[in-house]
Each structure stands twice: as C-alpha cells, then as structure tokens.
Design an enzyme around this catalytic site. Structure first.
Site, PDB file in Angstrom:
ATOM      1  CD  GLU A   1      -1.263   0.227   3.702  1.00  0.00           C
ATOM      2  OE1 GLU A   1      -2.353  -0.376   3.610  1.00  0.00           O
ATOM      3  OE2 GLU A   1      -0.924   0.868   4.716  1.00  0.00           O
TER       4      GLU A   1
ATOM      5  CE  LYS B   1      -1.552   6.469   7.499  1.00  0.00           C
ATOM      6  NZ  LYS B   1      -0.846   6.068   8.727  1.00  0.00           N
TER       7      LYS B   1
END
Length: 155
Positions: free
Chosen positions: A67, A79
């Site tokens: 990721e 985020k």
C-alpha cells in the site's frame, strides 16, 4: 461497481494524540501481531508517498499486499492509503482505498475526546462484482479497536 464502507468511533483522547497514532507509521506498528504478521517500510518516513508491504497472519483472506500513503494532511488530520499490489486487487478490484480522519468531538467541550472515521472506497470489475461481498467493516472495526486500545493504554 463502486462501493463505500464507513466506521466511526469516539476515542477518549484529544484529536492531536489520536493523530499522532493514526497519522504516522505508529498505527501500522500497533497492528503487528494482531492483524498482520509483519510490516515492511519499502519507501518513505510515514508521509505522503510512503510505501509499505504487509504480510498477513496465516488464515487471512490473502497473504500479503502493498500500500501507499497517497495523502497525509497533518493540518486537517486526514490520511489516505491505496493498495498498489496484492490484496483485493488480486480479486478483481481495480481500486481499494482507506481514508482515516480525526476530528474534534463536537459533543465534548473539554477537548478530551475525538472522533476517528475510517472509510473504505473500492471499485471492482463488472465480471468480478460478486467479490464486492468480500469487503466488510470487520477490518475497519479491528483497526479502530487496536488503535483505541493503544491510545487508552498510552495514557
């Protein structure tokens, strides 16, 4: 086929303290041994552009995935993380993103608690549309539970 899941929880710590966990690499470290077997920082220091490899615990739906932190907004405490390889992308998904947002609790005048919202957005190919049922709130609940437990223990 596009979908969205949302999980919101109150944490009895100030938003700045919650962000110090959720907005950094500390959350991923807190998940080791609980949700994941290992986390490897491939690139970055926890800011936008950071890339991580995750190895999941045996018995998980998939064994690993990669990721990238596509957004780390310290001012707004947001985020965003997108899966680059593996994981749901191996099941016909073309896009899988998690968004973490920390907000002051509007019902708390003392500033001693905040709201943590985790949102999952995904897109799955039409021919794999049945795999959309693989996406559940369970990981979101687990992540917020681990995060909240960590925050409350750390005082």
């Amino acid at each position: 086929m596009f979908g969205t899941l949302l999980e919101e929880t109150e944490v009895k710590v100030p938003a700045s303290k919650a962000w110090a966990l959720y907005g950094t690499l500390e959350l991923e470290k807190a998940m080791i041994g609980k949700l994941v077997e290992a986390v490897e920082v491939v690139e970055g220091d926890g800011g936008t552009g950071t890339i991580l490899n995750f190895t999941l615990k045996p018995g998980s739906r998939f064994s690993c995935y990669r990721e990238k932190f596509t957004k780390v907004d310290n001012e707004n405490k947001v985020k965003e993380i997108e899966v680059l390889e593996g994981g749901f992308l191996d099941f016909g998904f073309t896009f899988y993103r998690c968004r973490i947002e920390i907000k002051e609790n509007p019902n708390d005048d003392t500033g001693s608690s905040c709201l943590v919202t985790l949102t999952t957005e995904y897109d799955v190919k039409e021919e794999a549309a049945d795999n959309a049922s693989l996406v559940t709130n369970k990981p979101l609940v687990s992540i917020t539970s681990i995060g909240n437990e960590y925050l409350l223990k750390s005082g």
